[in-house]
Write an enzyme that holds these catalytic residues in place. Structure first.
Site, PDB file in Angstrom:
ATOM      1  N   LYS A   1       1.038  -0.764  -0.183  1.00  8.61           N
ATOM      2  CA  LYS A   1      -0.098   0.172   0.444  1.00  8.61           C
ATOM      3  C   LYS A   1       0.765   0.891   0.038  1.00  8.61           C
ATOM      4  O   LYS A   1       1.018   2.283  -0.728  1.00  8.61           O
ATOM      5  CB  LYS A   1      -1.043  -0.095   1.328  1.00  8.61           C
ATOM      6  CG  LYS A   1      -1.851  -0.775   1.479  1.00  8.61           C
ATOM      7  CD  LYS A   1      -2.664  -0.405   2.313  1.00  8.61           C
ATOM      8  CE  LYS A   1      -3.776  -2.193   1.958  1.00  8.61           C
ATOM      9  NZ  LYS A   1      -4.203  -2.736   3.436  1.00  8.61           N
TER      10      LYS A   1
ATOM     11  N   GLN B   1      -5.255  -2.422   9.601  1.00  7.81           N
ATOM     12  CA  GLN B   1      -4.994  -3.148   8.620  1.00  7.81           C
ATOM     13  C   GLN B   1      -5.661  -4.516   9.754  1.00  7.81           C
ATOM     14  O   GLN B   1      -5.285  -4.690  11.362  1.00  7.81           O
ATOM     15  CB  GLN B   1      -3.482  -3.376   8.535  1.00  7.81           C
ATOM     16  CG  GLN B   1      -2.811  -4.443   7.861  1.00  7.81           C
ATOM     17  CD  GLN B   1      -2.642  -4.455   5.682  1.00  7.81           C
ATOM     18  OE1 GLN B   1      -2.857  -4.038   5.810  1.00  7.81           O
ATOM     19  NE2 GLN B   1      -3.570  -5.833   5.659  1.00  7.81           N
TER      20      GLN B   1
ATOM     21  N   ASP C   1     -11.351   2.185   4.029  1.00  2.89           N
ATOM     22  CA  ASP C   1     -11.376   0.201   3.316  1.00  2.89           C
ATOM     23  C   ASP C   1     -13.290   0.676   3.484  1.00  2.89           C
ATOM     24  O   ASP C   1     -14.197  -0.603   3.213  1.00  2.89           O
ATOM     25  CB  ASP C   1     -10.585   0.193   4.381  1.00  2.89           C
ATOM     26  CG  ASP C   1      -9.618  -1.387   4.258  1.00  2.89           C
ATOM     27  OD1 ASP C   1      -9.831  -1.581   3.334  1.00  2.89           O
ATOM     28  OD2 ASP C   1      -9.522  -1.640   5.156  1.00  2.89           O
TER      29      ASP C   1
END
Ligand code: NAD
Length: 286
Positions: free
Chosen positions: A52, A96, A122
């Site tokens: 990322k 994460q 997200d």
């Protein structure tokens, strides 16, 4: 033989658009900044976060990594997410997953909901998932967007299509089924408790699988000329990376199929970058 849907090439188009948008924002004096939070030292998570970071740097998005050790307290994580979420310089915040159980316990939803929905790149806060379920505008989970983009590259209109979504996780199965429903597909969600999975998949024009089970979808489960989208990522004992589909045999039956690697994976990262820019634009009303 099926057409191979080249996720890398499709992702390249999305990334190029994002890079152009970031350049335009910079030219106007702006700065797009993204913060990732990594708890613990899981090697796979470290690789995902590094990917990322690289992807952000390539398109000009400023990247911040915030790490906490696996020995940290739940409150340390809460404080960090709150701080990043309140920081006006940061446009996107991502936790994460998975977070070590000894830190998060059964509080994952609570911690995710500490992320400002406007920065939730997200798309996993209840605010964004609720809007997706209502068919309202929101930040949509990146993998779900990648799946839709891959399908649209070979089938631009989902109206009247029967889709079977295998998997009902918060991060992939559920949002993907909602997004495809919003696109007028008729979606059946299957999961580990579904009886006779093949009976469902054989009727499907499009199969999307996100189960984490190698060879779950075999050629006899696929209607001739169906589109098969493989989200799964599994590392075999010999180190080989495979999806959830018996690719070698299913590609003889399907009309189009995504490979693993090189399918939905690159598209997921590309849509994360896109979500960060969308978040920036919403926060700045531009
Ligand atoms: P998860 O474990 O949270 O969910 C798996 C889902 O699959 C569950 O809903 C379960 O009911 C269902 N399932 C499991 N076994 C099944 C079976 N035998 N028959 C029918 N349904 C079954 O996993 P997840 O986070 O949704 O991820 C799924 C897979 O997708 C994993 O391999 C993961 O690594 C991969 N993944 C890939 C990307 C990407 O960018 N390509 C992103 C996220 C996840």
């Amino acid at each position: 033989m099926a057409q191979i849907i080249d996720g890398k090439a499709l992702a390249g188009v999305v990334r190029a658009n994002v890079a152009a948008e970031v350049a335009q924002i910079k030219a106007q004096g702006g700065c797009v900044r993204f913060a990732a939070v990594l708890v613990g030292e899981d090697p796979a998570s470290q690789i995902y976060v590094r990917n990322k970071q690289r992807a952000c740097e390539k398109v000009g998005i400023e990247f911040e990594l915030h790490t906490l050790p696996a020995t940290c307290q739940y409150q340390d994580l809460v404080n960090l997410i709150r701080r990043l979420s309140a920081d006006k310089k940061i446009n996107g915040v991502l936790l994460q997953l998975p977070v070590p159980l000894n830190v998060i316990g059964n509080h994952l939803t609570e911690v995710l909901n500490l992320i400002d929905p406007q920065k939730d790149v997200d798309g996993l806060t209840v605010a964004n998932l609720g809007k997706l379920a209502s068919g309202d505008d929101c930040l949509i989970p990146c993998t779900a967007q990648g799946v839709l983009y891959a399908i649209n590259s070979v089938c631009p209109n989902l109206m009247g299509k029967n889709v079977v979504m295998i998997g009902r996780s918060r991060i992939v199965g559920r949002p993907t089924s909602l997004l495809l429903t919003n696109q007028n597909a008729t979606v059946t969600v299957c999961h580990s408790r579904t009886r006779n999975l093949a009976e469902h998949t054989r009727k499907a024009d499009i199969i999307v699988v996100a189960a984490g089970c190698p060879n779950l979808v075999t050629a006899d489960m696929v209607k001739p000329d169906a589109i098969v989208i493989d989200v799964g990522i599994n590392r075999l004992a010999d180190g080989k990376l495979v999806g959830d589909v018996d690719f070698a045999n299913v590609e003889k039956v399907a009309s189009a199929i995504t490979p693993v690697p090189g399918g939905i994976g690159p598209l997921t990262i590309a849509f994360l970058l896109n979500n960060i820019v969308v978040a920036y634009r919403r926060q700045h009303g531009c």
